[in-house]
Design an enzyme around this catalytic site. Structure first.
Site, PDB file in Angstrom:
ATOM      1  N   ASP A  28       4.970  73.396 -37.823  1.00  0.00           N
ATOM      2  CA  ASP A  28       6.074  72.737 -38.552  1.00  0.00           C
ATOM      3  C   ASP A  28       7.338  72.860 -37.707  1.00  0.00           C
ATOM      4  O   ASP A  28       7.375  73.585 -36.709  1.00  0.00           O
ATOM      5  CB  ASP A  28       6.275  73.407 -39.920  1.00  0.00           C
ATOM      6  CG  ASP A  28       7.374  72.744 -40.753  1.00  0.00           C
ATOM      7  OD1 ASP A  28       7.544  71.512 -40.662  1.00  0.00           O
ATOM      8  OD2 ASP A  28       8.076  73.457 -41.494  1.00  0.00           O
ATOM      9  N   SER A  29       8.382  72.143 -38.138  1.00  0.00           N
ATOM     10  CA  SER A  29       9.676  72.273 -37.465  1.00  0.00           C
ATOM     11  C   SER A  29      10.296  73.643 -37.711  1.00  0.00           C
ATOM     12  O   SER A  29      11.133  74.092 -36.945  1.00  0.00           O
ATOM     13  CB  SER A  29      10.632  71.217 -38.009  1.00  0.00           C
ATOM     14  OG  SER A  29      10.735  71.354 -39.419  1.00  0.00           O
ATOM     15  N   TYR A  33      13.952  68.473 -38.164  1.00  0.00           N
ATOM     16  CA  TYR A  33      13.383  67.222 -37.656  1.00  0.00           C
ATOM     17  C   TYR A  33      13.893  66.009 -38.434  1.00  0.00           C
ATOM     18  O   TYR A  33      13.832  64.884 -37.944  1.00  0.00           O
ATOM     19  CB  TYR A  33      11.853  67.249 -37.807  1.00  0.00           C
ATOM     20  CG  TYR A  33      11.073  67.931 -36.706  1.00  0.00           C
ATOM     21  CD1 TYR A  33      11.694  68.446 -35.564  1.00  0.00           C
ATOM     22  CD2 TYR A  33       9.685  68.049 -36.800  1.00  0.00           C
ATOM     23  CE1 TYR A  33      10.946  69.063 -34.573  1.00  0.00           C
ATOM     24  CE2 TYR A  33       8.936  68.655 -35.808  1.00  0.00           C
ATOM     25  CZ  TYR A  33       9.568  69.166 -34.693  1.00  0.00           C
ATOM     26  OH  TYR A  33       8.823  69.763 -33.713  1.00  0.00           O
ATOM     27  N   GLY A  34      14.347  66.241 -39.673  1.00  0.00           N
ATOM     28  CA  GLY A  34      14.649  65.151 -40.604  1.00  0.00           C
ATOM     29  C   GLY A  34      15.656  64.140 -40.092  1.00  0.00           C
ATOM     30  O   GLY A  34      15.683  63.003 -40.543  1.00  0.00           O
ATOM     31  N   CYS A  94       3.986  69.245 -41.711  1.00  0.00           N
ATOM     32  CA  CYS A  94       5.334  68.684 -41.742  1.00  0.00           C
ATOM     33  C   CYS A  94       5.215  67.179 -41.972  1.00  0.00           C
ATOM     34  O   CYS A  94       4.588  66.477 -41.165  1.00  0.00           O
ATOM     35  CB  CYS A  94       6.013  68.961 -40.400  1.00  0.00           C
ATOM     36  SG  CYS A  94       7.637  68.210 -40.241  1.00  0.00           S
ATOM     37  N   ASN A  95       5.792  66.707 -43.064  1.00  0.00           N
ATOM     38  CA  ASN A  95       5.741  65.269 -43.368  1.00  0.00           C
ATOM     39  C   ASN A  95       6.503  64.464 -42.323  1.00  0.00           C
ATOM     40  O   ASN A  95       6.062  63.392 -41.894  1.00  0.00           O
ATOM     41  CB  ASN A  95       6.372  64.990 -44.738  1.00  0.00           C
ATOM     42  CG  ASN A  95       5.593  65.591 -45.885  1.00  0.00           C
ATOM     43  OD1 ASN A  95       4.846  64.901 -46.555  1.00  0.00           O
ATOM     44  ND2 ASN A  95       5.749  66.879 -46.125  1.00  0.00           N
ATOM     45  N   THR A  96       7.652  64.983 -41.926  1.00  0.00           N
ATOM     46  CA  THR A  96       8.525  64.248 -41.004  1.00  0.00           C
ATOM     47  C   THR A  96       7.822  64.027 -39.665  1.00  0.00           C
ATOM     48  O   THR A  96       7.911  62.947 -39.065  1.00  0.00           O
ATOM     49  CB  THR A  96       9.840  65.024 -40.800  1.00  0.00           C
ATOM     50  OG1 THR A  96      10.302  65.472 -42.076  1.00  0.00           O
ATOM     51  CG2 THR A  96      10.898  64.174 -40.149  1.00  0.00           C
ATOM     52  N   CYS A 107       8.328  67.273 -48.413  1.00  0.00           N
ATOM     53  CA  CYS A 107       8.765  68.078 -47.263  1.00  0.00           C
ATOM     54  C   CYS A 107       8.220  69.465 -47.553  1.00  0.00           C
ATOM     55  O   CYS A 107       8.389  69.987 -48.670  1.00  0.00           O
ATOM     56  CB  CYS A 107      10.289  68.106 -47.173  1.00  0.00           C
ATOM     57  SG  CYS A 107      10.913  69.346 -46.018  1.00  0.00           S
ATOM     58  N   THR A 108       7.535  70.046 -46.572  1.00  0.00           N
ATOM     59  CA  THR A 108       6.833  71.305 -46.837  1.00  0.00           C
ATOM     60  C   THR A 108       7.785  72.461 -47.109  1.00  0.00           C
ATOM     61  O   THR A 108       7.367  73.507 -47.611  1.00  0.00           O
ATOM     62  CB  THR A 108       5.918  71.664 -45.650  1.00  0.00           C
ATOM     63  OG1 THR A 108       6.676  71.570 -44.426  1.00  0.00           O
ATOM     64  CG2 THR A 108       4.735  70.713 -45.578  1.00  0.00           C
ATOM     65  N   HIS A 109       9.066  72.278 -46.784  1.00  0.00           N
ATOM     66  CA  HIS A 109      10.044  73.334 -47.089  1.00  0.00           C
ATOM     67  C   HIS A 109      10.290  73.490 -48.588  1.00  0.00           C
ATOM     68  O   HIS A 109      10.648  74.567 -49.049  1.00  0.00           O
ATOM     69  CB  HIS A 109      11.385  73.010 -46.435  1.00  0.00           C
ATOM     70  CG  HIS A 109      11.452  73.388 -44.986  1.00  0.00           C
ATOM     71  ND1 HIS A 109      10.780  72.690 -44.019  1.00  0.00           N
ATOM     72  CD2 HIS A 109      12.117  74.384 -44.352  1.00  0.00           C
ATOM     73  CE1 HIS A 109      11.030  73.236 -42.837  1.00  0.00           C
ATOM     74  NE2 HIS A 109      11.834  74.266 -43.011  1.00  0.00           N
TER      75      HIS A 109
HETATM   76  N1  DGL Z   1       9.100  70.601 -43.214  1.00  0.00           N
HETATM   77  C1  DGL Z   1       9.435  69.310 -42.752  1.00  0.00           C
HETATM   78  C2  DGL Z   1       8.700  68.232 -43.555  1.00  0.00           C
HETATM   79  O1  DGL Z   1       7.718  68.480 -44.212  1.00  0.00           O
HETATM   80  C3  DGL Z   1      10.866  68.894 -42.629  1.00  0.00           C
HETATM   81  C4  DGL Z   1      11.992  69.800 -42.290  1.00  0.00           C
HETATM   82  C5  DGL Z   1      12.898  69.273 -41.174  1.00  0.00           C
HETATM   83  O2  DGL Z   1      13.790  68.436 -41.427  1.00  0.00           O
HETATM   84  O3  DGL Z   1      12.681  69.720 -40.056  1.00  0.00           O
HETATM   85  O4  DGL Z   1       9.068  67.088 -43.505  1.00  0.00           O
END
Ligand code: DGL
Length: 269
Positions: free
Chosen positions: A11-12, A43-44, A75-77, A188-190
């Protein structure tokens, strides 16, 4: 083939821990490795092409160094941008994480669903494609938050984050046009890291959809059982090379994660 080849969860930042914990629970026999591209977090807000290049470059370095059996892009992004390029370049399997729009629309009773994600995920063609394919009959509201992932990381580092800060980020998810939003996709996994805070800040109760368990099941289905549990803590790599501070070490501990040794913590990129 080395018998201890592991599964890399990437992930990021710290969000992938929400997928890692599901996989660890499901498959204690697997050697799991966590890697965060914290040098490039968040990453967003990255431009699409630059992000795809960054993710492929970092993951390539990790594959070369760690020789994983399989990579989970938690990570979705990153997944909605870089999965095709990763699959084209490497022969090992990749499991991605994409907005759980299908189950959300199936489960929603009011047919008002919101997708809470980074600005990058919200604007992707991939996300629009999921809505076209799976949201028939549902009114889907896309909500891109620039800051929520960073707030989740701050909470894991032990910093105080006010309820009002969280409430203002999630407020656009709650639509009441005579029929109320009843389902919010955590895209977003966060976000599942701070689910208790989201629940507290919500103006009314909703179903929060976290795809982590489904992603873990998918990854698990691709790897044969190995018998005994490893009993080992999970090593984490950070592209910044920074050592986690004590409050973060404590949070990582709750996921059975320890930072890799200082001299190996920074993977080549
Ligand atoms: N955890 C990341 C996701 O699932 C995004 C967080 C980021 O912006 O880096 O998209």
């Amino acid at each position: 083939m080395r018998p201890d080849r592991g599964v890399l969860v990437f992930d990021s930042g710290l969000g992938g821990l929400t997928v890692l914990r599901e996989l660890a629970q499901l498959r204690p026999d697997l050697r799991l490795i966590y890697a965060a591209d914290d040098a490039a977090f968040p990453y967003g807000q990255w431009d699409d092409d630059a992000l795809a290049e960054r993710v492929v470059g970092v993951v390539a370095g990790l594959i070369e160094r760690l020789d994983p059996l399989l990579v989970v892009i938690a990570c979705n992004t990153a997944s909605t941008m870089a999965l095709p390029a990763l699959r084209a370049r490497f022969s090992i399997p990749f499991v991605g994480t994409v907005p759980a729009i299908k189950p959300a629309c199936e489960r929603s009773v009011s047919k008002r669903v919101s997708v809470l994600a980074t600005p990058g995920t919200v604007k992707r063609d991939y996300t629009q494609g999921l809505i076209r394919e799976f949201a028939a009959g549902c009114n889907v509201t896309l909500v891109g938050s620039e800051k929520l992932a960073s707030l989740a990381e701050a909470i894991l580092r032990g910093e105080a984050v006010e309820d009002a800060a969280i409430a203002s980020k999630i407020e656009p998810c709650f639509v009441d046009d005579g029929s109320r939003t009843d389902t919010v996709v955590l895209a977003c996994t966060h976000y599942p890291l701070i689910l208790d805070r989201l629940v507290k800040a919500a103006p009314w109760p909703v179903n929060w959809i976290d795809p982590a368990a489904a992603i873990a099941r998918r990854a698990s289905s691709l790897i044969a059982e190995r018998g005994e549990a490893t009993g080992l803590p999970i090593e984490a790599y950070f592209t910044s090379g920074k050592r986690p501070q004590p409050a973060l070490v404590q949070s990582l501990c709750q996921f059975n994660v320890v930072a890799a040794q200082a001299e190996t913590a920074k993977p080549p990129v």
